[in-house]
Scaffold this active site. Structure first.
Site, PDB file in Angstrom:
ATOM      1  N   ASP A  70       0.873  -1.002   0.076  1.00  0.00           N
ATOM      2  CA  ASP A  70       0.120   0.328  -0.053  1.00  0.00           C
ATOM      3  C   ASP A  70       0.884   1.270   0.004  1.00  0.00           C
ATOM      4  O   ASP A  70       2.009   1.288   0.552  1.00  0.00           O
ATOM      5  CB  ASP A  70      -1.024  -0.016   1.132  1.00  0.00           C
ATOM      6  CG  ASP A  70      -2.181   0.946   1.022  1.00  0.00           C
ATOM      7  OD1 ASP A  70      -2.985   0.852   0.269  1.00  0.00           O
ATOM      8  OD2 ASP A  70      -2.156   2.051   1.542  1.00  0.00           O
ATOM      9  N   THR A  71       0.248   2.277  -0.611  1.00  0.00           N
ATOM     10  CA  THR A  71       1.081   3.385  -0.810  1.00  0.00           C
ATOM     11  C   THR A  71       0.306   4.613  -0.388  1.00  0.00           C
ATOM     12  O   THR A  71      -0.924   4.944  -0.521  1.00  0.00           O
ATOM     13  CB  THR A  71       1.572   3.933  -2.152  1.00  0.00           C
ATOM     14  OG1 THR A  71       2.482   2.558  -2.703  1.00  0.00           O
ATOM     15  CG2 THR A  71       2.409   5.039  -2.131  1.00  0.00           C
TER      16      THR A  71
END
Length: 186
Positions: A70-71
């Site tokens: 995830d970013t």
């Protein structure tokens, strides 16, 4: 190499980056709720989402090695995720304009028996953006599905004046760290 490798992500960017590492893998989409818990730091939040995605993949394919990632973009301690609409994207891009922010990408590699997460934080600097540039950028469609409303690997890259850290983490999957994790599991 007995175990199959799965990427628990619908992101075409993550798929392309993992392909660059030369691994054979399949893509599965998981349904993980992306909402920050009260009192959860940005670092804890992005790491938890990465783990949740990987473990959701393990639930679907218990025999596999699963990568979750995830970013998020963080500016002034505010987590900037994907924009809801133009006004939301505009507020985010105005916040990033003419200054630095952090991009946090967490990667988790998991099996039924174990998991490990690595967090990569990259500092990114933006040029000062005009209202016209923000509107024109929105019209390209690129900001719609990007944390912080921009993609460094696309048109949004022209706003970036400098980075310190991992370019690939800003795109969505830090290559070095992901490869190091996979060597432990495969």
């Amino acid at each position: 190499m007995g175990k199959s490798l799965l990427l628990a992500s619908g992101s075409p960017r993550r798929k392309e980056l993992l392909e660059q590492l030369g691994y054979q893998f399949a893509v599965i989409k998981t349904d993980v709720e992306e909402s920050r818990q009260p009192h959860e730091t940005a670092e804890q939040y992005v790491s938890r989402l990465s783990l949740d995605k990987a473990m959701a993949g393990v639930t679907l394919a218990p025999e596999a090695v699963v990568i979750g990632s995830d970013t998020i973009v963080v500016c002034d301690h505010s987590v900037l995720e994907k924009p809801d609409d133009f006004q939301h994207a505009k507020r985010m891009l105005e916040m990033l304009s003419g200054r630095s922010h952090q991009v946090m990408t967490a990667v988790t590699v998991a099996t039924q028996d174990s998991h490990e997460t690595v967090l990569v934080i990259t500092d990114v600097w933006f040029k000062t953006l005009s209202e016209k540039e923000i509107e024109q950028y929105w019209q390209t469609g690129e900001p719609c599905d990007k944390a912080g409303s921009y993609g460094i690997q696309g048109i949004g890259g022209r706003f970036v004046t400098r980075i310190e850290g991992s370019y690939y983490a800003v795109v969505g999957l830090p290559l070095f760290e992901t490869d190091q994790l996979l060597h432990k599991f495969l």
